[in-house]
Motif scaffolding. Structure first.
Motif, PDB file in Angstrom:
ATOM      1  N   ILE A   1     -30.641   8.538  18.215  1.00 49.16           N
ATOM      2  CA  ILE A   1     -31.761   9.364  18.666  1.00 49.16           C
ATOM      3  C   ILE A   1     -33.049   8.713  18.165  1.00 49.16           C
ATOM      4  CG2 ILE A   1     -32.904  11.616  18.545  1.00 49.16           C
ATOM      5  CD1 ILE A   1     -30.181  12.888  18.228  1.00 49.16           C
ATOM      6  N   LEU A   2     -33.875   8.263  19.092  1.00 45.01           N
ATOM      7  CA  LEU A   2     -35.120   7.578  18.755  1.00 45.01           C
ATOM      8  C   LEU A   2     -36.281   8.534  18.990  1.00 45.01           C
ATOM      9  CD1 LEU A   2     -34.348   4.183  20.520  1.00 45.01           C
ATOM     10  CD2 LEU A   2     -33.890   4.828  18.149  1.00 45.01           C
ATOM     11  N   THR A   3     -37.000   8.844  17.941  1.00 45.11           N
ATOM     12  CA  THR A   3     -38.064   9.848  18.005  1.00 45.11           C
ATOM     13  C   THR A   3     -39.430   9.179  18.075  1.00 45.11           C
ATOM     14  OG1 THR A   3     -36.710  11.389  16.726  1.00 45.11           O
ATOM     15  CG2 THR A   3     -39.068  11.869  16.883  1.00 45.11           C
ATOM     16  N   GLU A   4     -40.073   9.339  19.204  1.00 44.17           N
ATOM     17  CA  GLU A   4     -41.437   8.831  19.409  1.00 44.17           C
ATOM     18  C   GLU A   4     -42.163   9.821  20.308  1.00 44.17           C
ATOM     19  OE1 GLU A   4     -43.034   6.304  18.167  1.00 44.17           O
ATOM     20  OE2 GLU A   4     -41.387   5.201  17.191  1.00 44.17           O
ATOM     21  N   LYS A   5     -43.379  10.212  19.917  1.00 44.76           N
ATOM     22  CA  LYS A   5     -44.137  11.151  20.735  1.00 44.76           C
ATOM     23  C   LYS A   5     -44.443  10.562  22.104  1.00 44.76           C
ATOM     24  CE  LYS A   5     -46.404  13.845  17.103  1.00 44.76           C
ATOM     25  NZ  LYS A   5     -47.703  14.311  16.545  1.00 44.76           N
ATOM     26  N   ARG A   6     -44.302  11.395  23.119  1.00 49.65           N
ATOM     27  CA  ARG A   6     -44.605  10.958  24.474  1.00 49.65           C
ATOM     28  C   ARG A   6     -46.084  10.602  24.590  1.00 49.65           C
ATOM     29  NH1 ARG A   6     -43.917  15.995  28.493  1.00 49.65           N
ATOM     30  NH2 ARG A   6     -44.719  14.410  29.908  1.00 49.65           N
ATOM     31  N   VAL A   7     -46.413   9.749  25.558  1.00 49.78           N
ATOM     32  CA  VAL A   7     -47.792   9.308  25.759  1.00 49.78           C
ATOM     33  C   VAL A   7     -48.500  10.286  26.688  1.00 49.78           C
ATOM     34  CG1 VAL A   7     -49.264   7.463  26.634  1.00 49.78           C
ATOM     35  CG2 VAL A   7     -47.138   6.905  25.429  1.00 49.78           C
TER      36      VAL A   7
ATOM     37  N   ARG B   1     -52.030  11.440  28.809  1.00 52.34           N
ATOM     38  CA  ARG B   1     -53.243  10.944  29.465  1.00 52.34           C
ATOM     39  C   ARG B   1     -53.212   9.439  29.742  1.00 52.34           C
ATOM     40  NH1 ARG B   1     -55.093  14.304  25.357  1.00 52.34           N
ATOM     41  NH2 ARG B   1     -55.858  16.318  26.098  1.00 52.34           N
ATOM     42  N   GLY B   2     -52.029   8.859  29.804  1.00 51.50           N
ATOM     43  CA  GLY B   2     -51.925   7.447  30.130  1.00 51.50           C
ATOM     44  C   GLY B   2     -51.463   7.256  31.559  1.00 51.50           C
ATOM     45  N   TYR B   3     -51.017   6.072  31.860  1.00 52.91           N
ATOM     46  CA  TYR B   3     -50.383   5.774  33.134  1.00 52.91           C
ATOM     47  C   TYR B   3     -49.212   6.737  33.317  1.00 52.91           C
ATOM     48  CZ  TYR B   3     -47.579   2.849  36.347  1.00 52.91           C
ATOM     49  OH  TYR B   3     -46.837   2.376  37.389  1.00 52.91           O
ATOM     50  N   PRO B   4     -48.964   7.262  34.496  1.00 49.46           N
ATOM     51  CA  PRO B   4     -47.866   8.216  34.684  1.00 49.46           C
ATOM     52  C   PRO B   4     -46.540   7.682  34.153  1.00 49.46           C
ATOM     53  CG  PRO B   4     -49.216   8.123  36.643  1.00 49.46           C
ATOM     54  CD  PRO B   4     -49.728   7.039  35.741  1.00 49.46           C
ATOM     55  N   THR B   5     -45.855   8.477  33.345  1.00 54.39           N
ATOM     56  CA  THR B   5     -44.569   8.166  32.697  1.00 54.39           C
ATOM     57  C   THR B   5     -44.658   6.991  31.738  1.00 54.39           C
ATOM     58  OG1 THR B   5     -43.658   6.640  34.347  1.00 54.39           O
ATOM     59  CG2 THR B   5     -43.345   9.010  34.741  1.00 54.39           C
ATOM     60  N   GLU B   6     -45.831   6.667  31.262  1.00 57.97           N
ATOM     61  CA  GLU B   6     -45.974   5.594  30.282  1.00 57.97           C
ATOM     62  C   GLU B   6     -45.135   5.899  29.049  1.00 57.97           C
ATOM     63  OE1 GLU B   6     -49.501   3.729  27.499  1.00 57.97           O
ATOM     64  OE2 GLU B   6     -50.015   4.527  29.473  1.00 57.97           O
ATOM     65  N   LYS B   7     -44.458   4.887  28.531  1.00 61.90           N
ATOM     66  CA  LYS B   7     -43.599   5.045  27.356  1.00 61.90           C
ATOM     67  C   LYS B   7     -44.299   4.493  26.113  1.00 61.90           C
ATOM     68  CE  LYS B   7     -40.064   6.493  29.859  1.00 61.90           C
ATOM     69  NZ  LYS B   7     -40.643   6.462  31.207  1.00 61.90           N
ATOM     70  N   PRO B   8     -43.954   5.002  24.918  1.00 60.30           N
ATOM     71  CA  PRO B   8     -44.569   4.502  23.691  1.00 60.30           C
ATOM     72  C   PRO B   8     -44.173   3.053  23.421  1.00 60.30           C
ATOM     73  CG  PRO B   8     -43.452   6.614  23.325  1.00 60.30           C
ATOM     74  CD  PRO B   8     -43.024   6.125  24.672  1.00 60.30           C
ATOM     75  N   VAL B   9     -45.125   2.241  23.035  1.00 60.27           N
ATOM     76  CA  VAL B   9     -44.844   0.835  22.719  1.00 60.27           C
ATOM     77  C   VAL B   9     -43.850   0.731  21.574  1.00 60.27           C
ATOM     78  CG1 VAL B   9     -45.872  -1.304  21.846  1.00 60.27           C
ATOM     79  CG2 VAL B   9     -47.039   0.001  23.632  1.00 60.27           C
ATOM     80  N   ASN B  10     -43.953   1.630  20.587  1.00 59.84           N
ATOM     81  CA  ASN B  10     -43.032   1.568  19.438  1.00 59.84           C
ATOM     82  C   ASN B  10     -41.585   1.801  19.844  1.00 59.84           C
ATOM     83  OD1 ASN B  10     -44.935   0.931  17.518  1.00 59.84           O
ATOM     84  ND2 ASN B  10     -45.294   3.056  16.900  1.00 59.84           N
ATOM     85  N   LEU B  11     -41.376   2.528  20.930  1.00 59.12           N
ATOM     86  CA  LEU B  11     -40.024   2.743  21.424  1.00 59.12           C
ATOM     87  C   LEU B  11     -39.426   1.413  21.888  1.00 59.12           C
ATOM     88  CD1 LEU B  11     -37.948   4.999  22.011  1.00 59.12           C
ATOM     89  CD2 LEU B  11     -38.986   5.228  24.282  1.00 59.12           C
ATOM     90  N   ALA B  12     -40.211   0.649  22.636  1.00 59.96           N
ATOM     91  CA  ALA B  12     -39.762  -0.674  23.082  1.00 59.96           C
ATOM     92  C   ALA B  12     -39.581  -1.619  21.902  1.00 59.96           C
ATOM     93  CB  ALA B  12     -40.760  -1.259  24.081  1.00 59.96           C
TER      94      ALA B  12
ATOM     95  N   GLY C   1     -43.810  -5.106  27.832  1.00 61.64           N
ATOM     96  CA  GLY C   1     -44.515  -6.371  27.680  1.00 61.64           C
ATOM     97  C   GLY C   1     -45.412  -6.416  26.463  1.00 61.64           C
ATOM     98  N   ILE C   2     -46.141  -5.340  26.221  1.00 61.40           N
ATOM     99  CA  ILE C   2     -47.013  -5.279  25.039  1.00 61.40           C
ATOM    100  C   ILE C   2     -46.188  -5.403  23.766  1.00 61.40           C
ATOM    101  CG2 ILE C   2     -48.535  -3.763  23.708  1.00 61.40           C
ATOM    102  CD1 ILE C   2     -49.514  -2.645  26.403  1.00 61.40           C
ATOM    103  N   ALA C   3     -45.067  -4.687  23.724  1.00 64.73           N
ATOM    104  CA  ALA C   3     -44.191  -4.775  22.547  1.00 64.73           C
ATOM    105  C   ALA C   3     -43.642  -6.184  22.385  1.00 64.73           C
ATOM    106  CB  ALA C   3     -43.046  -3.769  22.686  1.00 64.73           C
ATOM    107  N   SER C   4     -43.265  -6.813  23.487  1.00 66.67           N
ATOM    108  CA  SER C   4     -42.698  -8.164  23.429  1.00 66.67           C
ATOM    109  C   SER C   4     -43.707  -9.170  22.898  1.00 66.67           C
ATOM    110  CB  SER C   4     -42.232  -8.593  24.831  1.00 66.67           C
ATOM    111  OG  SER C   4     -41.231  -7.735  25.326  1.00 66.67           O
ATOM    112  N   VAL C   5     -44.903  -9.155  23.464  1.00 69.34           N
ATOM    113  CA  VAL C   5     -45.942 -10.099  23.047  1.00 69.34           C
ATOM    114  C   VAL C   5     -46.308  -9.901  21.582  1.00 69.34           C
ATOM    115  CG1 VAL C   5     -48.364 -10.718  23.389  1.00 69.34           C
ATOM    116  CG2 VAL C   5     -46.875 -10.401  25.369  1.00 69.34           C
TER     117      VAL C   5
END
Length: 226
Positions: free
Chosen positions: A147-153, A155-166, A191-195
């Motif tokens: 179970i990976l706990t990260e607050k949803r994003v 006011r971002g891009y629709p369905t944007e996921k947290p970078v820390n999750l990636a 991509g942001i997480a990867s870079v």
């Protein structure tokens, strides 16, 4: 090459990649079951978001999962992982197809979004991340829970996921200088997480505006890396 962003159909994009050339795939298709939720207004995956008049999401139908998984299996190196973000309906549909193609299914990870979303039958607070393997590859840290706990994003891009999750998935399933691919990259959280973690990244999205958003976000983030 730190990153590239392509603007193609996901399957056609994967066909441009060489066999056994990718170390890790993490992706979040706009799955078919979203259509019925969209009709009753219980999802943020809207064709026209409040932030834009353009069509952000073109649904990827269940009927195309087989060809998608065949291409993902082909391009992944032996000894690699594949993570698929999806809801519970898509999970039941996608899992056996991926197994038939050749993937080993380990388990569904649960992304706990912390705050509840919309819905009528117990409001949604989680999303599945299906964890597949090609060949054999050990996870880096066996103490990480499923179970990976990260607050949803918000006011971002629709369905944007947290970078820390990636970042968690990338750190568990790849090494520095590895190639990470996302054929449905959206605004580029993978991509942001990867870079930021010194991986190479190739992203793709059928929506041109999403590609532009992802590219700009990644360029800005790349400038911050020492």
């Amino acid at each position: 090459m730190q990153f590239k962003i392509k603007n193609l159909d996901a399957v056609e994009f994967l066909k441009t990649l060489e066999d056994n050339s990718v170390n890790l795939i993490i992706t979040d298709p706009a799955y078919e079951s979203l259509e019925k939720h969209r009709k009753v207004g219980t999802t943020t995956r809207l064709k026209n978001s409040k932030a834009s008049s353009n069509q952000w999401f073109e649904i990827f139908p269940n009927s195309r999962f087989e060809e998608l998984f065949i291409e993902i299996f082909r391009v992944l190196k032996k000894g690699s992982h594949f993570y698929l973000f999806c809801d519970q309906e898509t999970a039941f549909f996608a899992k056996p197809i991926a197994e038939e193609v050749g993937f080993k299914f380990w388990k569904p990870l649960v992304w706990d979004k912390v705050s509840i979303g919309m819905g009528y039958h117990y409001r949604a607070r989680y999303e599945f991340i299906l964890f597949f393997e090609k060949g054999k590859r050990k996870l880096k840290d066996l103490s990480i829970p499923d179970i990976l706990t990260e607050k949803r994003v918000w006011r971002g891009y629709p369905t944007e996921k947290p970078v820390n999750l990636a970042k968690t998935l990338i750190s568990q399933s790849s090494d520095e200088d590895d190639l990470v691919v996302d054929p449905f990259c959206g605004s580029g959280f993978v991509g942001i997480a990867s870079v930021s973690m010194s991986r190479k990244f190739i992203g793709n999205d059928i929506c041109l505006e999403a590609c532009q958003v992802a590219s700009e976000r990644m360029k800005n983030h790349e400038d911050l890396i020492p």
